[in-house]
Design a protein around this motif. Structure first.
Motif, PDB file in Angstrom:
ATOM      1  N   ALA A 131       0.845  -1.200   0.000  1.00  0.00           N
ATOM      2  CA  ALA A 131       0.000   0.000   0.000  1.00  0.00           C
ATOM      3  C   ALA A 131       0.873   1.241   0.000  1.00  0.00           C
ATOM      4  CB  ALA A 131      -0.925   0.010   1.211  1.00  0.00           C
ATOM      5  N   TYR A 139       0.651   5.523   0.985  1.00  0.00           N
ATOM      6  CA  TYR A 139      -0.069   6.556   1.720  1.00  0.00           C
ATOM      7  C   TYR A 139       0.562   7.913   1.439  1.00  0.00           C
ATOM      8  CZ  TYR A 139      -1.592   2.516   4.400  1.00  0.00           C
ATOM      9  OH  TYR A 139      -2.106   1.300   4.767  1.00  0.00           O
ATOM     10  N   LEU A 146      -4.814   6.790   2.614  1.00  0.00           N
ATOM     11  CA  LEU A 146      -4.547   5.662   1.721  1.00  0.00           C
ATOM     12  C   LEU A 146      -4.697   6.097   0.275  1.00  0.00           C
ATOM     13  CD1 LEU A 146      -4.112   2.560   1.330  1.00  0.00           C
ATOM     14  CD2 LEU A 146      -6.617   2.347   1.383  1.00  0.00           C
ATOM     15  N   GLN A 200       3.854   0.517   2.528  1.00  0.00           N
ATOM     16  CA  GLN A 200       3.604  -0.401   3.646  1.00  0.00           C
ATOM     17  C   GLN A 200       3.322  -1.787   3.099  1.00  0.00           C
ATOM     18  OE1 GLN A 200      -0.310  -0.510   5.061  1.00  0.00           O
ATOM     19  NE2 GLN A 200       0.207  -2.410   6.092  1.00  0.00           N
ATOM     20  N   TYR A 224       1.874  -5.644   3.777  1.00  0.00           N
ATOM     21  CA  TYR A 224       0.975  -6.389   4.661  1.00  0.00           C
ATOM     22  C   TYR A 224       0.890  -7.848   4.230  1.00  0.00           C
ATOM     23  CZ  TYR A 224      -2.285  -4.920   0.919  1.00  0.00           C
ATOM     24  OH  TYR A 224      -2.884  -4.664  -0.291  1.00  0.00           O
ATOM     25  N   MET A 238       2.955  -5.383  10.357  1.00  0.00           N
ATOM     26  CA  MET A 238       2.904  -4.646   9.119  1.00  0.00           C
ATOM     27  C   MET A 238       4.026  -3.615   9.207  1.00  0.00           C
ATOM     28  SD  MET A 238      -0.045  -5.908  10.071  1.00  0.00           S
ATOM     29  CE  MET A 238      -1.245  -4.858  10.867  1.00  0.00           C
ATOM     30  N   PHE A 277     -11.233  -5.444  11.356  1.00  0.00           N
ATOM     31  CA  PHE A 277      -9.924  -5.464  11.984  1.00  0.00           C
ATOM     32  C   PHE A 277      -9.516  -4.007  12.189  1.00  0.00           C
ATOM     33  CE2 PHE A 277      -7.955  -9.787  10.635  1.00  0.00           C
ATOM     34  CZ  PHE A 277      -9.182 -10.422  10.703  1.00  0.00           C
ATOM     35  N   SER A 319      -6.423  -1.258  13.973  1.00  0.00           N
ATOM     36  CA  SER A 319      -5.038  -1.150  14.428  1.00  0.00           C
ATOM     37  C   SER A 319      -4.769   0.183  15.093  1.00  0.00           C
ATOM     38  CB  SER A 319      -4.074  -1.294  13.237  1.00  0.00           C
ATOM     39  OG  SER A 319      -3.977  -2.609  12.767  1.00  0.00           O
ATOM     40  N   VAL A 361      -1.493   2.742  15.091  1.00  0.00           N
ATOM     41  CA  VAL A 361      -0.244   3.062  14.402  1.00  0.00           C
ATOM     42  C   VAL A 361       0.289   4.340  15.046  1.00  0.00           C
ATOM     43  CG1 VAL A 361       0.826   3.698  12.201  1.00  0.00           C
ATOM     44  CG2 VAL A 361      -1.058   2.037  12.245  1.00  0.00           C
ATOM     45  N   TYR A 376      -2.389   6.957  16.206  1.00  0.00           N
ATOM     46  CA  TYR A 376      -3.549   6.930  15.317  1.00  0.00           C
ATOM     47  C   TYR A 376      -4.262   5.583  15.466  1.00  0.00           C
ATOM     48  CZ  TYR A 376      -1.122  10.653  12.671  1.00  0.00           C
ATOM     49  OH  TYR A 376      -0.484  11.811  12.267  1.00  0.00           O
ATOM     50  N   ASP A 397      -8.453  -1.450   9.249  1.00  0.00           N
ATOM     51  CA  ASP A 397      -7.807  -2.271   8.243  1.00  0.00           C
ATOM     52  C   ASP A 397      -8.744  -2.491   7.060  1.00  0.00           C
ATOM     53  OD1 ASP A 397      -5.140  -3.835   9.573  1.00  0.00           O
ATOM     54  OD2 ASP A 397      -6.562  -2.927  10.969  1.00  0.00           O
ATOM     55  N   ASN A 424      -9.573  -5.954   2.005  1.00  0.00           N
ATOM     56  CA  ASN A 424      -8.800  -6.897   1.196  1.00  0.00           C
ATOM     57  C   ASN A 424      -7.387  -7.110   1.729  1.00  0.00           C
ATOM     58  OD1 ASN A 424     -10.876  -7.230  -0.935  1.00  0.00           O
ATOM     59  ND2 ASN A 424     -10.487  -5.059  -1.247  1.00  0.00           N
ATOM     60  N   MET A 460      -4.366  -6.130   5.217  1.00  0.00           N
ATOM     61  CA  MET A 460      -4.009  -5.348   6.393  1.00  0.00           C
ATOM     62  C   MET A 460      -3.347  -4.027   6.020  1.00  0.00           C
ATOM     63  SD  MET A 460      -5.183  -7.152   8.794  1.00  0.00           S
ATOM     64  CE  MET A 460      -6.449  -7.696   7.651  1.00  0.00           C
ATOM     65  N   TYR A 461      -3.977  -3.311   5.093  1.00  0.00           N
ATOM     66  CA  TYR A 461      -3.611  -1.918   4.885  1.00  0.00           C
ATOM     67  C   TYR A 461      -4.640  -1.105   5.664  1.00  0.00           C
ATOM     68  CZ  TYR A 461      -7.263  -2.634   1.401  1.00  0.00           C
ATOM     69  OH  TYR A 461      -8.434  -2.981   0.783  1.00  0.00           O
ATOM     70  N   PHE A 462      -4.498   0.232   5.664  1.00  0.00           N
ATOM     71  CA  PHE A 462      -5.323   1.052   6.548  1.00  0.00           C
ATOM     72  C   PHE A 462      -6.112   2.061   5.715  1.00  0.00           C
ATOM     73  CE2 PHE A 462      -3.190  -1.058   9.802  1.00  0.00           C
ATOM     74  CZ  PHE A 462      -1.827  -1.031   9.562  1.00  0.00           C
ATOM     75  N   ASP A 463      -7.420   1.827   5.635  1.00  0.00           N
ATOM     76  CA  ASP A 463      -8.212   2.649   4.719  1.00  0.00           C
ATOM     77  C   ASP A 463      -8.932   3.810   5.402  1.00  0.00           C
ATOM     78  OD1 ASP A 463     -11.208   0.549   4.232  1.00  0.00           O
ATOM     79  OD2 ASP A 463     -10.258   1.340   6.052  1.00  0.00           O
ATOM     80  N   TRP A 501      -8.346   6.502   8.878  1.00  0.00           N
ATOM     81  CA  TRP A 501      -7.490   6.923   9.981  1.00  0.00           C
ATOM     82  C   TRP A 501      -8.193   7.982  10.820  1.00  0.00           C
ATOM     83  CZ3 TRP A 501      -1.956   5.725  10.238  1.00  0.00           C
ATOM     84  CH2 TRP A 501      -1.519   4.920   9.185  1.00  0.00           C
ATOM     85  N   GLY A 502      -7.929   7.950  12.115  1.00  0.00           N
ATOM     86  CA  GLY A 502      -8.321   9.075  12.946  1.00  0.00           C
ATOM     87  C   GLY A 502      -7.308  10.201  12.814  1.00  0.00           C
TER      88      GLY A 502
END
Lengths: 108, 118
Positions: A34, A36, A46, A89, A91, A97, B33, B35, B37, B94, B98, B101, B103-106, B108-109
């Motif tokens: 990915a 960012y 993202l 990143q 995964y 990660m 899921f 996370s 970070v 943060y 996840d 598709n 474990m990327y992060f789509d 965020w706070g």
């Protein structure tokens, strides 16, 4: 742990020009990569997942490519809002990660 | 609106404890899921911990045994209990969702800053 290495650390580009950012993995991550974008004082956003799939709302000037250990993010024609930090990143194998150290795209 | 809002950061002493919260709106945490970070001042991104939809948790080696990730389904809120704080825990934390598709992060706070200093 898979180590991600981004290059260059800083990329100086003029508005309207093309920017090419690289990311290398210490072992194969297949297409589980990915990208960012992060601007000062903001959370990351993202851009790309699955090595080449643009996230919702991401302009077509952002494109990702690669698989295995070598990946590229291309910004085809830089706009003023694109000057920022970019992170890759992986995964594929987790935990953890892992992120690259970032590439700063600055105005030339 | 789909969003994550972190809270609980501040200035804490080495060896101390704190609990971060992350309130979700617009979606159900237990179906995702999630996370934590973190990003130390002027540094890159570091994955800290993950909780899956079944409630199983995973941690970075750097926080294993000191941090505990939990979820309150009734409040749609995540928590990160941070014990035995160290100076190197100083960072913006943060919470992130996840992706569907992988474990990327789509999502965020905006993050909450934790400073550990005497």
């Amino acid at each position: 742990e898979i180590v991600m290495t981004q290059s260059p650390a800083t990329l100086s580009v003029s508005p309207g020009e093309r920017a090419t950012l690289s990311c290398r993995a210490s072992q194969s991550v297949s297409s589980n990569l990915a990208w960012y974008q992060q601007k000062p004082g903001q959370a990351p956003r993202l851009l790309i997942y699955g090595a080449f799939t643009r996230a919702t709302g991401i302009p077509a000037r952002f494109s990702g490519s690669g698989s295995g250990t070598e990946f590229t993010l291309i910004i085809s024609s830089l706009q003023s809002e694109d000057f920022a930090l970019y992170y890759c990143q992986q995964y594929n194998r987790w935990p953890p990660m892992t992120f690259g150290q970032g590439t700063k795209v600055e105005i030339k | 609106e789909v969003q994550l809002v972190e809270s609980g950061g501040g200035l804490f002493h080495p060896g101390g404890s704190l609990r971060l919260s992350c309130a979700a709106s617009g979606f159900t945490l237990r179906s995702n899921f999630m996370s934590w970070v973190r990003q130390a001042p002027g540094k890159g991104l570091e994955w800290v911990s993950l909780i899956n939809s079944g409630g199983n948790t995973y941690y970075a080696d750097s926080v294993e045994g000191r941090f505990t990730f939990s979820r309150d389904n009734s409040k749609n809120t995540l928590y990160l209990q941070m014990n035995s704080l160290r100076a190197e825990d100083t960072a913006v934390y943060y919470c992130a969702r996840d992706g569907l598709n992988g474990m990327y992060f789509d999502l965020w706070g905006r993050g909450t800053l934790v400073t550990v200093s005497s």
